[in-house]
Write a protein that holds these residues in place. Sequence first.
Motif, PDB file in Angstrom:
ATOM      1  N   PHE A 170       1.185  -1.159   0.109  1.00 25.13           N
ATOM      2  CA  PHE A 170      -0.181   0.106   0.005  1.00 25.13           C
ATOM      3  C   PHE A 170       1.004   1.197   0.193  1.00 25.13           C
ATOM      4  CE2 PHE A 170       0.410  -1.368   4.884  1.00 25.13           C
ATOM      5  CZ  PHE A 170       1.289   0.314   5.214  1.00 25.13           C
ATOM      6  N   PRO A 171       0.355   1.955  -0.491  1.00 26.02           N
ATOM      7  CA  PRO A 171       0.954   3.465  -0.642  1.00 26.02           C
ATOM      8  C   PRO A 171       1.825   4.251   0.925  1.00 26.02           C
ATOM      9  CG  PRO A 171      -0.958   3.766  -2.263  1.00 26.02           C
ATOM     10  CD  PRO A 171      -0.881   2.495  -1.051  1.00 26.02           C
ATOM     11  N   GLY A 172       3.027   3.935   0.829  1.00 24.73           N
ATOM     12  CA  GLY A 172       3.566   4.595   1.690  1.00 24.73           C
ATOM     13  C   GLY A 172       4.431   4.107   2.959  1.00 24.73           C
ATOM     14  N   ALA A 173       4.139   2.627   2.780  1.00 22.95           N
ATOM     15  CA  ALA A 173       4.766   1.231   3.748  1.00 22.95           C
ATOM     16  C   ALA A 173       6.067   1.186   3.560  1.00 22.95           C
ATOM     17  CB  ALA A 173       3.786   0.149   2.885  1.00 22.95           C
ATOM     18  N   ASN A 174       6.788   1.039   4.504  1.00 24.33           N
ATOM     19  CA  ASN A 174       8.203   1.127   4.496  1.00 24.33           C
ATOM     20  C   ASN A 174       8.359  -0.729   3.851  1.00 24.33           C
ATOM     21  OD1 ASN A 174       8.461   3.640   4.595  1.00 24.33           O
ATOM     22  ND2 ASN A 174       8.410   3.565   7.049  1.00 24.33           N
ATOM     23  N   LEU A 175       9.112  -0.370   2.968  1.00 20.24           N
ATOM     24  CA  LEU A 175       9.561  -2.223   2.672  1.00 20.24           C
ATOM     25  C   LEU A 175      11.284  -2.416   1.915  1.00 20.24           C
ATOM     26  CD1 LEU A 175       7.048  -3.035   0.136  1.00 20.24           C
ATOM     27  CD2 LEU A 175       6.847  -4.024   1.724  1.00 20.24           C
ATOM     28  N   LEU A 176      11.813  -3.707   3.228  1.00 17.74           N
ATOM     29  CA  LEU A 176      13.201  -3.703   2.875  1.00 17.74           C
ATOM     30  C   LEU A 176      12.744  -5.026   1.868  1.00 17.74           C
ATOM     31  CD1 LEU A 176      15.986  -3.615   3.444  1.00 17.74           C
ATOM     32  CD2 LEU A 176      15.646  -5.500   5.116  1.00 17.74           C
ATOM     33  N   ILE A 177      13.876  -4.862   0.722  1.00 20.08           N
ATOM     34  CA  ILE A 177      13.380  -6.239  -0.184  1.00 20.08           C
ATOM     35  C   ILE A 177      15.077  -6.530  -0.286  1.00 20.08           C
ATOM     36  CG2 ILE A 177      13.283  -6.746  -2.697  1.00 20.08           C
ATOM     37  CD1 ILE A 177      11.183  -4.304  -3.014  1.00 20.08           C
ATOM     38  N   THR A 178      15.241  -8.107   0.309  1.00 20.48           N
ATOM     39  CA  THR A 178      17.659  -8.133   0.220  1.00 20.48           C
ATOM     40  C   THR A 178      17.606  -9.175  -0.923  1.00 20.48           C
ATOM     41  OG1 THR A 178      16.420 -10.233   1.410  1.00 20.48           O
ATOM     42  CG2 THR A 178      16.361  -8.843   2.871  1.00 20.48           C
ATOM     43  N   GLY A 179      18.472  -8.684  -0.907  1.00 19.33           N
ATOM     44  CA  GLY A 179      19.675  -9.398  -2.181  1.00 19.33           C
ATOM     45  C   GLY A 179      19.375  -8.709  -3.378  1.00 19.33           C
ATOM     46  N   VAL A 199      10.300   1.529  -0.603  1.00 19.05           N
ATOM     47  CA  VAL A 199      11.574   1.058  -0.366  1.00 19.05           C
ATOM     48  C   VAL A 199      12.975   0.623  -0.067  1.00 19.05           C
ATOM     49  CG1 VAL A 199      11.820  -1.206  -1.854  1.00 19.05           C
ATOM     50  CG2 VAL A 199      10.152  -0.550  -2.459  1.00 19.05           C
ATOM     51  N   PHE A 200      13.368   0.235   0.634  1.00 19.37           N
ATOM     52  CA  PHE A 200      15.366   0.411   1.213  1.00 19.37           C
ATOM     53  C   PHE A 200      15.525  -1.804   0.611  1.00 19.37           C
ATOM     54  CE2 PHE A 200      12.373   3.001   4.015  1.00 19.37           C
ATOM     55  CZ  PHE A 200      13.745   3.720   3.703  1.00 19.37           C
ATOM     56  N   VAL A 201      16.930  -1.394  -0.072  1.00 18.35           N
ATOM     57  CA  VAL A 201      17.111  -2.624  -0.013  1.00 18.35           C
ATOM     58  C   VAL A 201      18.684  -3.182   0.686  1.00 18.35           C
ATOM     59  CG1 VAL A 201      16.466  -1.955  -2.749  1.00 18.35           C
ATOM     60  CG2 VAL A 201      18.408  -1.625  -2.130  1.00 18.35           C
ATOM     61  N   THR A 202      18.843  -3.772   0.335  1.00 21.85           N
ATOM     62  CA  THR A 202      19.788  -4.340   0.755  1.00 21.85           C
ATOM     63  C   THR A 202      20.918  -5.194  -0.506  1.00 21.85           C
ATOM     64  OG1 THR A 202      19.614  -6.519   1.063  1.00 21.85           O
ATOM     65  CG2 THR A 202      19.774  -4.917   2.954  1.00 21.85           C
ATOM     66  N   SER A 203      22.895  -4.865  -0.718  1.00 21.68           N
ATOM     67  CA  SER A 203      22.992  -6.165  -1.839  1.00 21.68           C
ATOM     68  C   SER A 203      24.242  -5.484  -1.301  1.00 21.68           C
ATOM     69  CB  SER A 203      23.111  -5.159  -3.043  1.00 21.68           C
ATOM     70  OG  SER A 203      24.086  -5.223  -3.401  1.00 21.68           O
ATOM     71  N   GLY A 204      25.050  -6.626  -1.440  1.00 26.44           N
ATOM     72  CA  GLY A 204      26.568  -6.930  -1.171  1.00 26.44           C
ATOM     73  C   GLY A 204      27.513  -5.814  -1.706  1.00 26.44           C
ATOM     74  N   ASP A 205      26.719  -5.346  -3.126  1.00 30.87           N
ATOM     75  CA  ASP A 205      27.568  -4.559  -4.127  1.00 30.87           C
ATOM     76  C   ASP A 205      27.129  -3.256  -4.272  1.00 30.87           C
ATOM     77  OD1 ASP A 205      27.940  -3.342  -6.880  1.00 30.87           O
ATOM     78  OD2 ASP A 205      28.067  -5.827  -7.704  1.00 30.87           O
ATOM     79  N   LEU A 243      10.005   0.079   9.527  1.00 31.81           N
ATOM     80  CA  LEU A 243       9.550  -0.840   8.166  1.00 31.81           C
ATOM     81  C   LEU A 243       8.165  -1.975   8.471  1.00 31.81           C
ATOM     82  CD1 LEU A 243      12.669  -3.484   7.749  1.00 31.81           C
ATOM     83  CD2 LEU A 243      11.651  -1.211   6.910  1.00 31.81           C
ATOM     84  N   ASP A 244       7.506  -2.461   7.445  1.00 36.77           N
ATOM     85  CA  ASP A 244       5.915  -2.888   7.469  1.00 36.77           C
ATOM     86  C   ASP A 244       6.403  -3.904   7.149  1.00 36.77           C
ATOM     87  OD1 ASP A 244       3.737  -0.654   7.705  1.00 36.77           O
ATOM     88  OD2 ASP A 244       5.375   0.399   7.015  1.00 36.77           O
ATOM     89  N   ALA A 245       7.101  -5.056   6.147  1.00 31.98           N
ATOM     90  CA  ALA A 245       7.307  -5.831   5.370  1.00 31.98           C
ATOM     91  C   ALA A 245       8.678  -5.850   5.599  1.00 31.98           C
ATOM     92  CB  ALA A 245       6.155  -6.534   5.059  1.00 31.98           C
ATOM     93  N   VAL A 246       9.499  -7.205   5.152  1.00 32.81           N
ATOM     94  CA  VAL A 246      10.233  -7.166   4.712  1.00 32.81           C
ATOM     95  C   VAL A 246      10.072  -8.901   3.351  1.00 32.81           C
ATOM     96  CG1 VAL A 246      12.974  -8.350   5.286  1.00 32.81           C
ATOM     97  CG2 VAL A 246      11.941  -7.189   6.718  1.00 32.81           C
ATOM     98  N   ILE A 247      10.534  -8.526   2.272  1.00 33.58           N
ATOM     99  CA  ILE A 247      10.500  -9.538   1.463  1.00 33.58           C
ATOM    100  C   ILE A 247      11.685 -10.835   1.119  1.00 33.58           C
ATOM    101  CG2 ILE A 247       9.792 -10.267  -1.106  1.00 33.58           C
ATOM    102  CD1 ILE A 247       7.816  -8.732   0.664  1.00 33.58           C
ATOM    103  N   ASP A 248      11.986 -11.354   1.909  1.00 41.68           N
ATOM    104  CA  ASP A 248      13.661 -11.512   1.642  1.00 41.68           C
ATOM    105  C   ASP A 248      13.243 -13.040   1.007  1.00 41.68           C
ATOM    106  OD1 ASP A 248      16.171 -11.926   2.433  1.00 41.68           O
ATOM    107  OD2 ASP A 248      15.050 -13.611   3.492  1.00 41.68           O
ATOM    108  N   GLY A 249      14.451 -13.529   0.415  1.00 44.47           N
ATOM    109  CA  GLY A 249      15.079 -14.627  -0.579  1.00 44.47           C
ATOM    110  C   GLY A 249      16.325 -15.346   0.093  1.00 44.47           C
TER     111      GLY A 249
END
Length: 361
Positions: A170-179, A199-205, A243-249
């Motif tokens: 939903f609009p305004g939600a804070n999400l973390l997407i890893t990798g 959206v916030f993200v993680t990466s090793g690069d 964060l509202d949710a983390v999308i992780d693989g």
Amino acid sequence: MPYALTVKKIEGKPGSVYYPLQIKQVPRPTPGPNEVLVKITAAALNHRDLFIRRHLYPGISFENPLLSDAYGVVVEAGPGASTALLHKPVILTPTRGWESDPNGPEDPARFTVVGGSRLHPAGAAQQFIAVPESELELAPDHLTPAEGAALPLVGLTAWRALVTKSAAAFPGANLLITGIGGGVALQALQFAVALGCRVFVTSGDSAKIDRARALGAIAGVSYRSPSWDKDLRALLPADRPFLDAVIDGAGGDVVTRAVRLLRPGGVISQYGMTVAPKMDWLMQAVLNNIELRGSTMGSRAEFKAMVDFVRQHKIRPVVSRRVQGLTNLDAIDGLFKDMSEGKQFGKLVIEIDSPDSASKL
């Protein structure tokens, strides 16, 4: 005769073996009742294809064509099939046996991902395929063949993990997407941005983080930092510092890190565990009412909804690299090497020759 791409069986233990690719000639299929014949224009790799070559995936077939993702053109309609899609570009469904139940496949024993599987003969790595017309979606007009081939399995997986499972689409939600950089993560990013999420993200690069920001991510942190969760907390907006949710693989220590960042009742939507096949669950997560939700691929109904969303929002899947020709085994092996070494940012695509093209065997 048309070509199909399979793996060749050689001796070796799971995880240490690496099945070579092989090309074989196959008869041109004839569509049966309610089927259409599709000439495949482009096909794409997924991590499951790499796992198949390493014998780290169940039910491997050495006869059925590899790959789950395909874009093509309908060239013939079988008895009883509609001619509405004749000569139209289409995207093939990458799974079978799950119609619409939001909780999971109606009969788990019947559910499978196509491509290199003993459970279903279909696979995208061939020049022609006969499929039920119900297993096709009209390709969005704005997509190239390579972009269309890049969409199916990662799009379906990302859609379910984000829209069906995360409770934060939903609009305004804070999400973390890893990798970020993998196909599912990038597709989840594109969907979330279109939905108005932050959206916030993680990466090793760091270069991948920069590219994610160009696609609409707010910011990112390196998971190589021992304090990446603290680094991320400092980036969260003052009006919604959680964060509202983390999308992780990936799995690994994601619960340990995420529990410090998620709001009470926040969700970890887990579509994969590439770090290890198990991970810790903390009492702190229980006390914070955090929910861990497994998410695997998706249903036929979710696939249709995802393709319609891509069409509506003119989303273009990210293609990392493409090679020409189904018989160009050296180049295709190069795509697998990119995936094995984590070099890709987006999908790896094979643009398929016509049946009379010169072979590069």
